[in-house]
Every structure is written in structure tokens, then in C-alpha cells.
Design an enzyme around this catalytic site. Structure first.
Site, short mmCIF file in Angstrom:
data_model
loop_
_atom_site.label_atom_id
_atom_site.label_comp_id
_atom_site.label_asym_id
_atom_site.label_seq_id
_atom_site.Cartn_x
_atom_site.Cartn_y
_atom_site.Cartn_z
N GLU A 35 36.82 38.91 51.47
CA GLU A 35 38.06 38.24 51.02
C GLU A 35 38.43 37.18 52.05
OE1 GLU A 35 40.58 38.25 48.41
OE2 GLU A 35 41.17 36.63 49.75
N GLN A 43 51.27 37.82 42.58
CA GLN A 43 51.42 36.79 41.55
C GLN A 43 52.41 37.14 40.44
OE1 GLN A 43 47.40 35.29 40.35
NE2 GLN A 43 46.69 36.36 42.17
N VAL A 78 32.58 34.48 48.93
CA VAL A 78 31.24 34.63 48.36
C VAL A 78 30.73 33.26 47.94
CG1 VAL A 78 29.92 35.66 46.49
CG2 VAL A 78 31.89 36.86 47.44
N CYS A 165 47.97 36.91 32.47
CA CYS A 165 49.34 37.10 32.01
C CYS A 165 49.71 36.12 30.91
CB CYS A 165 50.36 36.99 33.14
SG CYS A 165 51.96 37.63 32.62
N ASP A 304 40.65 40.26 36.65
CA ASP A 304 40.61 39.12 35.72
C ASP A 304 39.20 38.61 35.43
OD1 ASP A 304 43.37 39.16 35.71
OD2 ASP A 304 43.59 37.50 37.14
N LYS A 312 44.09 40.56 31.14
CA LYS A 312 44.12 39.88 32.43
C LYS A 312 45.53 39.98 33.02
CE LYS A 312 40.26 36.83 31.41
NZ LYS A 312 39.29 37.91 31.78
N THR A 313 45.88 41.23 33.41
CA THR A 313 47.16 41.44 34.09
C THR A 313 46.98 42.41 35.25
OG1 THR A 313 47.86 43.36 32.75
CG2 THR A 313 48.46 41.18 31.91
N ALA A 314 47.97 42.42 36.15
CA ALA A 314 47.92 43.38 37.26
C ALA A 314 48.08 44.79 36.72
CB ALA A 314 49.02 43.05 38.27
N CYS A 347 53.11 43.38 30.33
CA CYS A 347 53.95 42.54 31.17
C CYS A 347 55.38 42.56 30.66
CB CYS A 347 53.41 41.12 31.29
SG CYS A 347 53.79 40.06 29.92
P1 FAD Z 1 43.58 38.14 42.05
O1 FAD Z 1 44.72 39.07 42.31
O2 FAD Z 1 43.89 36.72 41.74
O3 FAD Z 1 42.62 38.26 43.30
C1 FAD Z 1 41.41 37.56 43.40
C2 FAD Z 1 41.02 37.56 44.85
O4 FAD Z 1 39.70 37.05 45.00
C3 FAD Z 1 41.93 36.71 45.72
O5 FAD Z 1 42.40 37.47 46.80
C4 FAD Z 1 41.04 35.56 46.16
O6 FAD Z 1 41.35 35.09 47.47
C5 FAD Z 1 39.67 36.22 46.12
N1 FAD Z 1 38.56 35.27 45.96
C6 FAD Z 1 38.52 34.14 45.22
N2 FAD Z 1 37.33 33.55 45.34
C7 FAD Z 1 36.60 34.32 46.16
C8 FAD Z 1 35.28 34.23 46.67
N3 FAD Z 1 34.46 33.22 46.37
N4 FAD Z 1 34.86 35.22 47.50
C9 FAD Z 1 35.66 36.25 47.83
N5 FAD Z 1 36.92 36.37 47.37
C10 FAD Z 1 37.38 35.42 46.56
N6 FAD Z 1 50.30 40.63 35.76
C11 FAD Z 1 51.10 41.63 35.31
O7 FAD Z 1 50.65 42.76 35.21
N7 FAD Z 1 52.40 41.41 34.99
C12 FAD Z 1 52.98 40.19 35.10
O8 FAD Z 1 54.15 40.02 34.80
C13 FAD Z 1 52.16 39.11 35.59
N8 FAD Z 1 52.68 37.86 35.73
C14 FAD Z 1 51.89 36.86 36.24
C15 FAD Z 1 52.46 35.61 36.43
C16 FAD Z 1 51.71 34.57 36.97
C17 FAD Z 1 52.34 33.23 37.16
C18 FAD Z 1 50.38 34.80 37.38
C19 FAD Z 1 49.58 33.71 38.01
C20 FAD Z 1 49.81 36.04 37.18
C21 FAD Z 1 50.56 37.09 36.61
N9 FAD Z 1 50.01 38.36 36.39
C22 FAD Z 1 50.80 39.37 35.91
C23 FAD Z 1 48.54 38.55 36.47
C24 FAD Z 1 48.05 39.22 37.75
O9 FAD Z 1 48.54 38.57 38.89
C25 FAD Z 1 46.51 39.19 37.75
O10 FAD Z 1 46.03 39.69 36.53
C26 FAD Z 1 45.93 40.03 38.88
O11 FAD Z 1 46.31 39.48 40.12
C27 FAD Z 1 44.43 40.14 38.75
O12 FAD Z 1 43.84 40.70 39.88
P2 FAD Z 1 42.42 40.17 40.44
O13 FAD Z 1 42.16 40.95 41.67
O14 FAD Z 1 41.45 40.15 39.35
O15 FAD Z 1 42.72 38.66 40.81
#
Ligand code: FAD
Length: 405
Positions: A35, A43, A78, A165, A304, A312-314, A347
Site C-alpha cells: 500500500e 471515503q 503494485v 457508491c 471495488d 462497490k461499497t464499504a 448506503c
Molecule cells: P479503496 O478503499 O479505495 O482502497 C484501495 C486502496 O488501494 C487504496 O488504499 C489505494 O492507495 C490502494 N492502491 C491503489 N493503487 C494501488 C497499487 N497500484 N498498488 C497498491 N495499492 C494501491 N461506501 C459505503 O458503504 N457507503 C457509503 O455511503 C459510501 N459513500 C461513498 C462516497 C464517495 C464519495 C466515495 C468515493 C465512496 C463511497 N463509498 C461508500 C464506497 C467505499 O468508499 C468503497 O467501496 C470502498 O472504499 C472500497 O474499498 P477498496 O479497498 O476496494 O478500495
């Protein structure tokens, strides 16, 4: 087999949660998180930054607080994966060998796919996007007030790709509408919501709810299509039309939800879906129930990046956390994956500052309410307070592998 080398790519919501759960399930496994960022971004809080409720500082924490004890953290990104030789290469040129791989790198915000737009343009006068960063969400809050002083045309866009989201572009519209109302400036503003889809929300009840609220509040729904180009200096936006043409319109305030796709290295490694509606985004090809890669049994996905039809949500990550690590342990111990992801997506759909509906559904696109004895779908101050006060602590506990669903 407890000496298995597990590499987790990405330490966001999904990477951190999967690593924490794997650490708890496996004694003595060697787990590494790759990371690059020192900061964890909460987010789901960005909409509340855009509403003026949270500060930027309230949605950022240091990653070192959440890397699970005993897990190694490689502070790098990566660059490439070689699934045949089971090796990951970082942008610093390091090579990491793995026995089992978890891909959790989230998604790429593709602002550049819109002609004339660069990510750095977000924040220029009239141009906002609460998807870009916490600072951009704060800027959207400030710019809606600047816009309100003069009035004019406000436009809110939705791309044709899957997005994280899916409710956030709607929330961005309701929040802007409400902030202008509170400031007594709504009369001078003309609101347009641009979508190429026939539905505003995938669950029918909420589709109707949003449509009715838009009609009530004077948000016109332009059934045109995706944003194709922006001329930032001239404040003009070009949209796809129904008949496949292009239409150029003026704006005073533009909120962009960018096209989204997986990072390029997923496709370059031959790990992406190649057929069907999700092929264009290069999403990680996993079984949509077990989250195991469809070609490589020692690779799993979470968050995601995966090519599932919804989710695609947290909140989805809470469910991935209860499924994926257990399935990986099954594979390490020579069993078939035993757990199934049901498509859980959730959400709090903010309908005004102070009110939200609590939306929860799964692959069936039917509601799966946690509080079935209450009507979660009716906008209420209760779900707003849940969003503002309770979901954030729940989220940060999830990162430690707790409160999984
Ligand atoms: P992320 O949390 O985005 O993490 C991805 C990680 O990968 C990051 O830390 C990044 O630095 C890392 N990364 C990127 N490229 C590389 C690489 N090449 N090598 C290594 N690491 C890398 N979800 C809800 O449940 N409820 C909500 O109300 C909600 N509202 C939202 C509102 C907004 C405006 C946004 C943007 C998102 C919202 N979400 C919500 C969605 C939620 O934030 C995401 O679905 C969640 O963060 C997905 O987790 P993830 O780990 O897949 O991605």
C-alpha cells in the site's frame, strides 16, 4: 501450510479488512500488505464533507494505526503481477513472491476519459467532484455557496461505467439543493441531473423515491447520456444524446462523477474479465459468490476491484470480510471454498442535510433490511444520525476485522 506467503495488494477498506481477518484465522502465515499511501481515506465520509458536516481531518487517519500486528507493510505501489511465476513487482522495482494473492486495489477514477478534462482541473471555478478527494469534497461545499450567490445552471453527471457508491451522485445533488435552500438561494438555480440510464437507482423502490423527490425539488432529469467532454474555460459540457449524437450545453456549476475502471495491471496480468458487460472496465475475474479468481485458485479479490454485478461499497467489504478470508483458508487447507457472498450492498441515501434512507440490498435487487422492524426506506433523521455518528466507528472497527457481516 501455516507458513503460506500471502500478499495483499492495496490497504484500503478491503485490503486492510481482509489482512486483519486472515491474520486472525491463520497462525503463523506470512502476510504482506502492499500500500503506497501513508493516509487511510474514509471515503464514505466525503459526502458529509461536501455537506459541511465533517472536516477533511475527520475523514483521514494514518495507515500505521490499522496495519494488523504481525503483518508486513510494503510502502509501494503494485506495477505488475505475474500469476504464472506467482510474483508481484512494485513501482520501486522490488519483487515479492507469493503462494496466495489477494487483489484489493480498489478502482481508478478515469477523469482523463472525458475529453478536455484532467483530474487536476477539479476545483477550478464551477468544476467540482466529491469523488476526487476529501479536499475536493470540501471544495464542492465551498463552490456551491459561491454558485448560489449568482445562480445559474447546475449540472450533475453519471458515467456509463459501474461506479462505487452508486448513490453518491444522487446524494451530491440533494446536498447541493439543500445547501442552497438553507441559504435562501435555490430560486436562482436551475438543476439538471444527467444520466444515460433509464433508472436512477437499481432498486425499484428507491428509483421511484429519487424520481419523486427530484420532481418535488425541481431537479430535471435529462435522459441523455454520459459526459463526453468539458471545456473548463468556457464552462461548457458535452453529453451523449439518446440517438448517439452529441449535445453541448453551458454550466455554471458542474459536479462530475467520473468513469471508473480497474487499474491497468489487472488486465495486463491476464486477470480481468474478458466477456460480457463488465469487460470494458478490466475488473478482476472472480466467481461472484466465492470471490476466488476464475482461472487461478490461489488468487482472490475483495472490494471495488472485483467483477461482480453489484457491490462497490464499504458495506460490501463487511460481507467480503466474512467470506473471502475463510475461503482462502479453505484453499490453503486443500478444501473447496465454503462461504458465499450474497451481493450485499448498502448506503445511507442522503435526501437532504439531516435526513437519509438506509438502503440495503443484494444480488436479487430486493431490500435486505438490518432493522426489519423499522421502515428503513423512508427518509428519516434516524438514518442520518446513524450515518453521521455510528457508521464511521463501525467502519474503522471493520478495518480490524470486526463486525463483519
Ligand atoms: P479503496 O478503499 O479505495 O482502497 C484501495 C486502496 O488501494 C487504496 O488504499 C489505494 O492507495 C490502494 N492502491 C491503489 N493503487 C494501488 C497499487 N497500484 N498498488 C497498491 N495499492 C494501491 N461506501 C459505503 O458503504 N457507503 C457509503 O455511503 C459510501 N459513500 C461513498 C462516497 C464517495 C464519495 C466515495 C468515493 C465512496 C463511497 N463509498 C461508500 C464506497 C467505499 O468508499 C468503497 O467501496 C470502498 O472504499 C472500497 O474499498 P477498496 O479497498 O476496494 O478500495
Amino acid at each position: 501450510s501455516s507458513q503460506a506467503r500471502i500478499v495483499v495488494l492495496g490497504g484500503g477498506a478491503a485490503g486492510m479488512t481482509m489482512a486483519a481477518r486472515l491474520r486472525d484465522l491463520l497462525d503463523g502465515a506470512r502476510i504482506t500488505i502492499v500500500e503506497p499511501s501513508e493516509i487511510h481515506h474514509y471515503q464514505p465520509g466525503w459526502t458529509l464533507v461536501a455537506a459541511g458536516v465533517y472536516s477533511v481531518g475527520e475523514v483521514q487517519r494514518r495507515n500505521e494505526r490499522y496495519i494488523p500486528r504481525g503483518v508486513e507493510w510494503v510502502r509501494s505501489a503494485v506495477a505488475a503481477i505475474d500469476p504464472e511465476s506467482q510474483r508481484v513487482e512494485t513501482t520501486d522495482g522490488d519483487r515479492l513472491d507469493y503462494d496466495f494473492l489477494v487483489v484489493a486495489t480498489g478502482l481508478h477514477l478515469d477523469y482523463e476519459a472525458i475529453e478536455g478534462l484532467r483530474r487536476e482541473d477539479i476545483g477550478r471555478p464551477g468544476l467540482t467532484s466529491l469523488y476526487a478527494s476529501a479536499e475536493a469534497a470540501r471544495d464542492a461545499y465551498e463552490q456551491i455557496h459561491a454558485f448560489g450567490e449568482h445562480g445559474g445552471v447546475a449540472r450533475f453527471t453519471i458515467p456509463s461505467t459501474p461506479i462505487k457508491c452508486a448513490g453518491a451522485p444522487i446524494k451530491a445533488t440533494f446536498i447541493a439543493d439543500d445547501l442552497l435552500r438553507t441559504a435562501g438561494q435555490r430560486a436562482g438555480a436551475d438543476f439538471h441531473y444527467h444520466t444515460g440510464s433509464d433508472t436512477l437507482f437499481s432498486v425499484q423502490r428507491f428509483d421511484h423515491m429519487v424520481r419523486d423527490l427530484y420532481a418535488e425539488r425541481g431537479v430535471s432529469v435529462n435522459d441523455g447520456g454520459a459526459l463526453l467532454a468539458v471545456d473548463v474555460d468556457a464552462r461548457q459540457a458535452q453529453f451523449q444524446t439518446r440517438d448517439g449524437g452529441r449535445e453541448t450545453v453551458d454550466y455554471d456549476y458542474l459536479h462530475v462523477t467520473p468513469p471508473m475502471r480497474a487499474h491497468d495491471f489487472v488486465r495486463e496480468a491476464g486477470l480481468a474479465v474478458e466477456d460480457g458487460p463488465l469487460a470494458a472496465g478490466g475488473w478482476l475475474a472472480v466467481d461472484d459468490r466465492t470471490l476466488q479468481h476464475t482461472d487461478y485458485p490461489n488468487i482472490f479479490g475483495a472490494g471495488d476491484v472485483v467483477a461482480t454485478a453489484i457491490g462497490k461499497t464499504a458495506s460490501t467489504v463487511r460481507s467480503h470480510g466474512a467470506v473471502m478470508p475463510d475461503n482462502l483458508v479453505d484453499v490453503i487447507q486443500d478444501r473447496e471454498p465454503s462461504r458465499q457472498f450474497d451481493g450485499y450492498t448498502s448506503c445511507p441515501l442522503i435526501t437532504e442535510v439531516g435526513k437519509a434512507a438506509l438502503v440495503e440490498f443484494d444480488y436479487s435487487l430486493e431490500e435486505v433490511p438490518t432493522f426489519a422492524f423499522l421502515d428503513q426506506g423512508a427518509p428519516s433523521w434516524m438514518w442520518w444520525r446513524l450515518k453521521v455518528h455510528m457508521i464511521k466507528p463501525l467502519y474503522f472497527n471493520m478495518l480490524r476485522g470486526r463486525y463483519l457481516r
